[in-house]
Scaffold this active site. Structure first.
Site: not given
Length: 765
Positions: A311, A717
């Site tokens: 990621r 997030e």
């Protein structure tokens, strides 16, 4: 409609009165036993002898278990089966659990855990990135590499090039409620687990494996957590498994909670990174080539390091269109705590790397860093001709970063304030100000595709009250309230009519972790599907009874309208029940349109992107390095917000946590592998007084183009990356101290700022 209303958190009244029940508050049966781990004081070595006799004879101790006493699997890893519950002869980090004490009280267990006698043949630990690279200590045979275009050719032909290095520190989760679990043995070997976990199904799986039973014999319940931030995605496995094994061994309920020092010593943190970069760019600051190398310190076990590192690579572009790019990622194995999931899951590290590049280019060219950023933005969707693609070939079809940034620039008066900062700095030798705008483009979905699914169970009772359950977990973020608003909207009833019960693997099976910002996206859609099934059944019945088309039946304001007739929702439910029609349904949802090949580094790993931008203004003391955040302005994209109050709260908290990661929160290990910052006295999270004096937060007011729940966007997030603007603003303030590139590292503690001020004042000659 109950959605899009700024309703309070569903259990806010319980939080503020202290009535909210966490695992440690659950009344336990008489005879409940308490557990503690005996921990290694060595970072690497082989156990040559271990005596636990003194611990066994300590007051209150019932039993002491070692790896040899475990009945079945000795593994608590979420991925690679490389994380033993108790050391199996090899010690991998200082703080590793070696044996398990079972005692009549928490204090007795902790005292006895200090009495084990362990002899270790020590080896030199691998602690740093440099040591891991020298030893070729890694979790994959070689580095993972994602490429687009031809970087080497583009660098050779670039008008300007720069190289640099950035160390990005880790971060302690510091959830208010520590790790905790309670195991209640049942008949025929069954086990009920109460766990402070973001992933009840993983707890169920690991406990079943550890006690040698199928998953149906283990029920896991999680009512709420006092914070998680990713630190309860896999780190709770050890406590739940230990409690289950102890309960199986003794036949008594068993409970375990870490004290704060033990929690910080045992559990994993955010991955720290080192990033090397070489970039090519034009005189206007437009990037023509980027070559990143990520060195990721993963710790002793794999945990979730591979997808975290992936990621980070996937977010190395952030909001910028990169035509020729190479991202190389080394996943390094060290004798430190096993780094784990943390809010953003690698995305923040990837984004901070490209933001450093933007600041470095701006300094080199003498430009406003914002101008360099804007020059490199992905084109907004409304202005696109040919669709631009990410370094992993996903089309960026929903981009709004240009329009969002322009609105924030206007509302915050950025241009005037930047001039004012320059005037201030010209007239002040000691106190220097800085200002910076940083954007966020964050991909929403699990990159492990099969995790993008959710289930739900909804009951409508004959009195019209509604019970719902889903696979998401509540950790203070307001997921339960948002999903209740979805159900209330579907049935047209007040939210007070909805009851969400504890997440329970006996009600909804095979759940994914509440992570990747996808809790509301997934579970909201699953609940909506279940509600629509029940509403359809009610409509079909009422349509037949009142002889009207189903299209003429409406559910709103607690009532069901049937042409000229109106029933309360309770009356409609009663009538449907008396007709022997089921008022219970399951719902299921899987995210569409995603596919991802992590080996090739190509595909569409994300369903959509969430966008945002923050402007932060700071002041530093050039004599001490002390600093303050003076003002922050944020405009963030939550799509068609399900609950603006909760979303703004998440944005505020995410920003402060992100700023803390990059400024005050410093993890320190000594050369023996001991974590020295293992308590609130030695680890500095942001306090209330560290928040900006002026804090303006607004939501972008356009619905999500993707087919999400009521066109909302995830907001868990993405806001954390807005905190990067605080670090960038500090770098801007430092840079005003001299002509030399200041190279401000992270975390930008007072010491780091002072060192950077010194560098900035030095001559290049």
């Amino acid at each position: 409609m109950s959605v899009s209303k700024p309703l309070p958190h569903d259990t806010a009244h319980l939080h503020v009165t202290g009535e909210a029940r966490y695992v440690d508050d659950i009344p336990t049966p008489t005879g409940t036993l308490h557990l503690a781990f005996g921990l290694s004081d060595t970072a690497r070595g082989t156990i040559t002898a271990m005596s636990v006799e003194e611990a066994k004879s300590a007051p209150g101790v019932i039993a002491v278990l070692t790896a040899a006493d475990l009945p079945f699997a000795n593994d608590v890893s979420p991925s690679n089966h490389d994380e033993p519950l108790l050391a199996d002869g090899t010690i991998h980090y200082l703080g590793q659990p070696l044996f398990l004490v079972i005692a009549t009280s928490h204090l007795a267990a902790r005292k006895a855990a200090r009495l084990g006698k362990v002899t270790v043949e020590s080896q030199t630990p691998i602690l740093t990135i440099d040591q891991a690279m020298a030893a070729n200590s890694r979790f994959e045979e070689g580095p993972r590499i994602y490429t687009k275009g031809n970087v080497d050719t583009a660098l050779t032909s670039a008008a300007h090039t720069l190289s640099g290095q950035l160390d990005v520190g880790g971060q302690e989760h510091f959830y208010l409620e520590g790790q905790c679990a309670l195991a209640l043995p049942g008949e025929d070997g069954d086990m009920t687990i109460h766990s402070s976990t973001q992933h009840p199904t993983e707890i169920q799986h690991k406990v079943a494996e550890a006690i040698g039973l199928p998953m149906h014999a283990v029920r896991v319940e999680t009512r709420r957590m006092g914070g998680g931030f990713g630190g309860k995605e896999s780190q709770g496995n050890a406590l739940a498994v230990a409690c289950a094994i102890a309960a199986r061994t003794t036949g008594q309920p068993c409970k375990m909670r870490y004290d704060r020092d033990d929690d910080m010593t045992i559990t994993g943190k955010r991955h720290d990174f080192r990033m090397d970069y070489t970039v090519g760019f034009t005189a206007e600051g437009r990037l023509t080539a980027v070559d990143f190398t990520h060195y990721v310190r993963c710790g002793w076990a794999m945990d979730l390091s591979l997808p975290v590192a992936d990621r980070a690579m996937l977010h190395a572009d952030n909001a910028y269109h990169l035509t020729d790019v190479r991202i190389t990622s080394h996943r390094l194995k060290t004798n430190t705590q096993s780094a784990t999931a943390f809010r953003g899951f690698g995305g923040p590290q990837g984004i901070v790397g490209i933001e450093r590049v933007m600041d470095h280019i701006a300094t080199h060219l003498g430009l406003d860093p914002l101008a360099v950023r804007v020059a490199n933005f992905y084109r907004d969707s409304a202005a696109q001709g040919q669709v631009q693609t990410t370094p992993y070939d996903q089309p960026v079809e929903d981009c709004i970063i240009g329009a969002l940034t322009n609105r924030l620039i206007d509302s915050s008066e950025y241009t005037a304030r930047r001039k004012a900062v320059a005037q201030w700095n010209a007239g002040n030798a000691v106190l220097k100000r800085g200002i910076a705008l940083t954007p966020v483009k964050f991909g929403i979905s699990f990159t492990l595709t099969h995790l993008n699914q959710a289930g739900a169970l909804v009951h409508v009772y004959q009195d019209g009250s509604i019970h719902l359950n889903h696979g998401g977990t509540e950790m203070g973020q307001g997921l339960f309230q948002k999903v209740a608003q979805v159900a209330a909207s579907e049935f047209g009833v007040p939210v007070a009519q909805i009851k969400i019960t504890a997440t329970d693997t006996a009600k909804v099976p095979n759940t994914s972790a509440t992570a990747a910002s996808s809790g509301t996206d997934l579970n909201g859609m699953a609940v909506r599907a279940a509600c629509q099934t029940i509403r359809q059944r009610m409509s079909e019945h009422l349509s037949a009874i009142y002889d009207i088309p189903q299209t003429d039946i409406g559910f709103a304001d607690g009532q069901v309208t049937l042409g000229d007739t109106t029933l309360s929702f309770a009356q409609a439910a009663q009538a449907t029940y008396e007709a022997r029609i089921s008022l219970s349904a399951t719902g299921f949802y899987k995210t569409p349109d995603i596919q991802w090949d992590r080996i090739k580094g190509t595909g569409r790993p994300f369903f959509y992107f969430a966008y945002g931008a923050a402007i932060t203004e700071v002041v530093i003391d050039t004599l001490t390095g002390e600093n303050r955040i003076l003002r922050t302005d944020i405009l963030h994209d939550a799509g068609q917000s399900l609950n603006p109050a909760l979303d703004i709260g998440q944005i505020e908290g995410g920003y402060v946590q992100g700023a803390g990661w990059l400024t005050t929160e410093e993890l320190v290990w000594d050369d023996k592998g001991a974590l020295k910052t293992h308590a609130p006295a030695t680890y500095k999270i942001p306090a209330c007084s560290d928040r900006p004096d002026i804090f303006n937060v607004a939501l972008w007011d356009e619905p999500n183009p993707a087919r999400t729940i009521y066109r909302s966007k995830a907001v868990g997030e993405p806001p954390l990356m807005l905190g990067i603007s605080a670090w960038s603003a500090l770098a801007d303030a430092v840079q005003s101290c001299g002509p030399t590139y200041a190279d401000l590292q992270t975390p930008a503690t007072a010491e780091a700022i002072l060192a950077a001020v010194t560098r900035a004042g030095q001559s290049d000659e």
